[in-house]
Design a protein around this motif. Sequence first.
Motif: not given
Length: 404
Positions: A13, A16-17, A113, A163, A201, A249, A253, A285
Motif C-alpha cells: 500500500l 501503490a497510490v 490500493t 485506478y 489511494q 503499481f 495506474a 498488491v
Amino acid sequence: MPSSRLTAALAALATAVLVPLAAVPASAEELPAFYQAPATLPAANGDLVRSEPMRFLLDPAGVSRVAVTSTRVLYRSTDRTGEPIAVSGSVFVPKARWAGPGPRPVIGYAVGTQGIGDDCAPSRQFSEGLEYEGVFMSGLLARGYAIAMTDYEGLGTAGMHTYMDRESQGHAVLDAVRAAQRLPGSGLSAASPVGLYGYSQGGAGSASAAELAPTYAPELKVKGAVAGAVPADLTALPGAIDSSIFTEFLWFAIAGQTASYGVDIDPYLNDAGRALYAEIADDCVFDLFNAAFRSSEDYTADGVSLGGLIAREPFRTMIDDQRIGRRAPAVPVLVTHSLLDDVVPYRVGKQLAKDWCAGGATVRLSTNASPGHIGGMLNNAAEVYGYLEARFAGVPAVSSCRRL
C-alpha cells in the motif's frame, strides 16, 4: 493477520497510490453471480442492487463475527462520464447499541490500493482473511461507528478497475454511504452523520469525495474528512517507483487511467510491454514481485519512460483531470502527511492543503516525521479517531490555513 503478511501488505500500500497512464485487458475469470450487474440498474445513485451476509475475518480468532454485522453489497454509482455503473462494497455495523448522541455515524471508508484483478476486491478479501484494511478499521468499529467501504469501479465487478480516477473514486465512496443508509436492517438512515476517511489511494478517494459531496451527494450529512498522503498531483509521482520493487503499481495506474478514458495502450508499448501488461491484469498488491525492478523504458514502443509518456497527449490531459484541490470541500478536512514520505512527496500534500485553504475550506495540515509512506499510514490511522469524534460532537475544527 500474520505479522509477515501485514508487513507485506503495508509495504504494498505504501507506494501503490501513484502514477497514472493507461488500460489493461479485463480478467478472464468468470465473475461470481453476486458481482454481475443486471441489465437495468436501480433509478438512483446509492440504490442497492442486491446484498448478502459475508464473513468478516478481521482477526484470526474470528471474534469480529460476534461483534459486527457484515454485509456485501452491490449498488448503483456513476463513472467519470456520468454513466450509471454497478459497484460492489461492504457494510459493517457494530452489533452493540450506539451509545453516543443522535444516530450512529457511518464512515465512508476509501480503501487503499488493492490491485486490479477482480479477486482483489476488499469485499472478497475480507472473507478470506487477507484484507489489510481490517487492521485500520478495527478502531473505528470499536468506537461504534458503522463503515461503508467501496471496492471502487471495476474492482470485483465487470471491466477494469479505474485506478486513481478522481471522479469515479469519489462517486463510489459517497454512493457506498448511501447504500449503507438504505440497507435494510442496518439501523442507518439519511439522518446518520457521515465521516470520510482514507490513506494513499484511499486518501485520494476521501479527498475527492469531500470535494464532490456538495454537488454529487448534497443530502449526506458529512461532518468532516480525513485524507492521508493524498496523491493530489499525479505529475509529481511517476519517478518514485519506476525500476523499484513497486514497479507493478505503475502498471496498475496505467491500466486504470486508460480504461477510464478508453485509450488503447497497445500502440505505446512494444511486444514485451504488451506481454507484461497482460500478465499483471489479474494481480493484487501481494503480486508486486511480478514486475519488480523493471524499467518502464524497456517496455514502451519508443523507449520513453512512463514518466515521459504522461507528458504527452492524450495522457497529459488525463493526468491533469485527476488533480485534487481545485474544489474546496464544504466540511473540515484533516490532511496528514509525513515529511519523510518516500512515495507521495510531502510537498504534494502541503500544496493540497494550501489549495483548499485558498478556496475557503477549513483545513488542518498535520505534518509528521514518521518513517516513509508506511509510517505515515500508521500516524494517519491514529489521528482519525479524535478528529472525527470532534466533528461528530460539533466541536469547531482548528484550521492551519494561516500558517501555510
